[in-house]
Design a protein around this motif. Structure first.
Motif, PDB file in Angstrom:
ATOM      1  N   ASP A 162      56.481  34.737  51.027  1.00 33.08           N
ATOM      2  CA  ASP A 162      57.506  34.189  49.910  1.00 33.08           C
ATOM      3  C   ASP A 162      57.070  33.086  48.778  1.00 33.08           C
ATOM      4  O   ASP A 162      57.377  32.136  50.064  1.00 33.08           O
ATOM      5  CB  ASP A 162      59.259  33.813  50.833  1.00 33.08           C
ATOM      6  N   LEU A 163      56.947  33.318  47.873  1.00 38.62           N
ATOM      7  CA  LEU A 163      56.508  32.208  47.096  1.00 38.62           C
ATOM      8  C   LEU A 163      58.121  31.227  46.734  1.00 38.62           C
ATOM      9  O   LEU A 163      57.710  30.341  46.520  1.00 38.62           O
ATOM     10  CB  LEU A 163      55.963  33.085  45.747  1.00 38.62           C
ATOM     11  N   ASP A 164      58.983  31.630  46.846  1.00 40.48           N
ATOM     12  CA  ASP A 164      60.046  30.779  47.306  1.00 40.48           C
ATOM     13  C   ASP A 164      60.539  29.875  47.435  1.00 40.48           C
ATOM     14  O   ASP A 164      61.729  29.906  48.146  1.00 40.48           O
ATOM     15  CB  ASP A 164      61.873  32.039  46.332  1.00 40.48           C
ATOM     16  N   GLN A 165      59.171  29.480  47.980  1.00 36.37           N
ATOM     17  CA  GLN A 165      59.645  27.891  48.849  1.00 36.37           C
ATOM     18  C   GLN A 165      58.956  26.404  47.901  1.00 36.37           C
ATOM     19  O   GLN A 165      58.389  27.070  47.330  1.00 36.37           O
ATOM     20  CB  GLN A 165      58.676  27.889  49.945  1.00 36.37           C
ATOM     21  N   ALA A 166      59.388  25.590  48.687  1.00 32.11           N
ATOM     22  CA  ALA A 166      59.422  24.217  48.012  1.00 32.11           C
ATOM     23  C   ALA A 166      57.687  23.800  47.702  1.00 32.11           C
ATOM     24  O   ALA A 166      57.347  23.565  47.164  1.00 32.11           O
ATOM     25  CB  ALA A 166      59.824  22.948  48.166  1.00 32.11           C
ATOM     26  N   ALA A 167      57.699  24.438  49.725  1.00 30.03           N
ATOM     27  CA  ALA A 167      55.803  24.410  49.793  1.00 30.03           C
ATOM     28  C   ALA A 167      54.875  25.148  48.792  1.00 30.03           C
ATOM     29  O   ALA A 167      52.818  24.940  48.845  1.00 30.03           O
ATOM     30  CB  ALA A 167      55.204  24.877  51.038  1.00 30.03           C
ATOM     31  N   PHE A 168      55.228  26.002  47.831  1.00 32.20           N
ATOM     32  CA  PHE A 168      54.508  27.030  47.591  1.00 32.20           C
ATOM     33  C   PHE A 168      54.692  27.107  46.451  1.00 32.20           C
ATOM     34  O   PHE A 168      54.368  28.526  45.320  1.00 32.20           O
ATOM     35  CB  PHE A 168      54.370  28.240  48.274  1.00 32.20           C
ATOM     36  N   ARG A 169      55.844  26.611  45.392  1.00 32.80           N
ATOM     37  CA  ARG A 169      56.056  26.844  44.642  1.00 32.80           C
ATOM     38  C   ARG A 169      56.692  26.018  43.571  1.00 32.80           C
ATOM     39  O   ARG A 169      57.848  24.563  43.931  1.00 32.80           O
ATOM     40  CB  ARG A 169      56.980  28.246  43.984  1.00 32.80           C
ATOM     41  N   TYR A 191      51.534  17.796  47.141  1.00 33.41           N
ATOM     42  CA  TYR A 191      50.319  18.747  46.875  1.00 33.41           C
ATOM     43  C   TYR A 191      49.122  17.844  47.049  1.00 33.41           C
ATOM     44  O   TYR A 191      49.329  17.366  46.168  1.00 33.41           O
ATOM     45  CB  TYR A 191      50.888  19.453  45.417  1.00 33.41           C
ATOM     46  N   ASP A 246      52.792  28.147  40.679  1.00 34.22           N
ATOM     47  CA  ASP A 246      52.500  29.116  41.536  1.00 34.22           C
ATOM     48  C   ASP A 246      51.377  28.535  42.516  1.00 34.22           C
ATOM     49  O   ASP A 246      50.502  28.235  41.937  1.00 34.22           O
ATOM     50  CB  ASP A 246      52.983  30.569  41.558  1.00 34.22           C
ATOM     51  N   ASN A 262      50.051  32.833  57.136  1.00 37.71           N
ATOM     52  CA  ASN A 262      50.333  34.312  56.525  1.00 37.71           C
ATOM     53  C   ASN A 262      48.949  35.387  57.421  1.00 37.71           C
ATOM     54  O   ASN A 262      48.847  36.277  56.201  1.00 37.71           O
ATOM     55  CB  ASN A 262      50.263  34.721  55.035  1.00 37.71           C
TER      56      ASN A 262
END
Length: 294
Positions: A162-169, A191, A246, A262
Motif C-alpha cells: 500500500d503506497l498510500d502511507q507517509a513512509a512511501f509517498r 526521508y 513515490d 514486504n
C-alpha cells in the motif's frame, strides 16, 4: 462482426445516410467525440463534434490474429485537440472507439473499430495518430521471467504494498524547477538520501496535471532536496504545482524486506544462480568420481 439489424436494413436500401464517429478516452478520464458528418451528433452520453477536422483512413481489419491498424488525421486547435495536449502526451495510449452511424437515426449504429492510439506525429499544425487494434496486445510478452530481481511494479496487485502511507509517498511543492527535469524541494525532511531514486513523480494540479515521470536521482543539498527525472515533464508544471513522490524500488530482495517490509510478496528469485555459475571451473581435488568432496 454482427451488424445492428436496423443499420443493416438501412444499408440494404442502397440510399444511405451514414457517417463515422470516434470517441477518444484519455488516461485522465477525459472523453472527446468527433464525427466526419457535417453536423454534430450525440449518443451514449457523448457529443460528437463536426468542426474538429478529424478524419480517419480506411480501417485494415482481418479475421485472424493480425494487428488491425488505421490512422486518424486532424488539425490541431485549442477548441478540439490542442498541440499542447499532444505534446504533453495526454493522448498517448488513449482508448479509441469508432462507429458507423446512420446520422438521420443515430440509434442505428455499429462499432467498427476499437483500440488505442499509438505513435503520434505532428507537422504544419496538424497531426497523424496511429490507431492500434485490440490484437496489438498479442505482441506484448506475457508470463513470468525467472530472475533474481522482482518482476512486480511497486504498489501493483502482485507487489501488494500500500503506497498510500507517509513512509512511501510524499506530497509537496517545489521551490525551483529547471528545464522541467530537475526539481528542488524544501519539505522532504525525514526521508533518507536516495529514498525516491527509481521512484515516480506525478503532477497533481496546474497546467501539467496528470503527467508523471520516473525519478533518476534523489540527493540532498544542504537543507534542500533535489530530484532529477529521467526525462523532462512534457509540459511546464510551474512553481506552486503540487507533486506526489513515490518511493523508489531497486527490485532487490534486501530492499523489499528492509525498506518496504514486504519480503513475503517478493516476486523475484533471489537464490537463482547467476550466469557466471556456468563458468565455474571443475574441482582440483584430483578426484573424478563425481562424489562429494570431504
Amino acid at each position: 462482426m454482427t451488424f445492428n439489424s436496423a443499420l443493416s436494413a438501412h444499408l440494404a436500401t442502397g440510399a444511405t445516410t451514414t457517417c463515422h464517429c470516434w470517441a477518444i478516452t484519455r488516461k485522465d478520464g477525459t472523453t472527446l467525440g468527433f464525427t466526419d458528418h457535417d453536423g454534430p451528433l450525440a449518443f451514449d452520453g457523448i457529443a460528437f463534434r463536426a468542426d474538429s477536422g478529424l478524419s480517419a483512413s480506411a480501417l485494415q481489419q482481418g479475421t485472424g490474429l493480425s494487428v488491425d491498424n488505421s490512422d486518424a488525421i486532424g488539425a490541431l486547435s485549442d477548441s478540439a485537440i490542442s498541440e499542447a495536449d499532444v505534446e504533453a502526451g495526454r493522448y498517448d495510449e488513449a482508448e479509441v472507439t469508432a462507429w458507423m452511424v446512420n446520422w438521420s437515426a443515430p440509434n442505428e449504429r455499429q462499432v467498427v473499430f476499437r483500440g488505442t492510439i499509438g505513435e503520434i506525429t505532428r507537422s504544419g499544425g496538424a497531426f497523424r495518430a496511429e490507431l492500434r487494434g485490440l490484437a496489438e496486445i498479442l505482441n506484448r510478452p506475457q508470463g513470468r521471467i525467472y530472475q533474481k530481481t522482482c518482476s512486480a511494479v511497486l504498489g501493483n496487485a502482485a507487489c501488494g504494498l500500500d503506497l498510500d502511507q507517509a513512509a512511501f509517498r510524499a506530497e509537496t511543492t517545489a521551490t525551483d524547477i529547471a528545464e522541467s527535469r530537475v526539481l528542488t524541494f524544501a519539505t522532504l525532511s525525514g526521508y533518507d538520501d536516495g529514498w525516491f531514486t527509481r521512484g515516480r513523480l506525478e503532477v497533481l494540479d496546474g497546467p501539467a496535471v496528470g503527467l508523471s515521470a520516473p525519478i533518476k536521482r534523489d540527493w540532498a543539498e544542504g537543507a534542500l532536496r533535489c530530484l532529477e527525472l529521467w526525462s523532462p515533464l512534457r509540459a511546464d508544471p510551474g512553481l506552486g504545482a503540487m507533486f506526489r513522490l513515490d518511493a523508489g524500488c531497486d527490485k532487490r530482495f534486501q530492499s523489499c524486506r528492509e525498506k518496504f517490509g514486504n519480503g513475503l510478496n517478493f516476486q523475484g528469485f533471489p537464490d537463482i544462480p547467476g550466469e557466471d555459475w556456468l563458468m565455474v571451473p571443475p574441482s582440483r581435488s584430483g578426484s573424478a568420481s563425481g562424489g562429494s568432496r570431504r
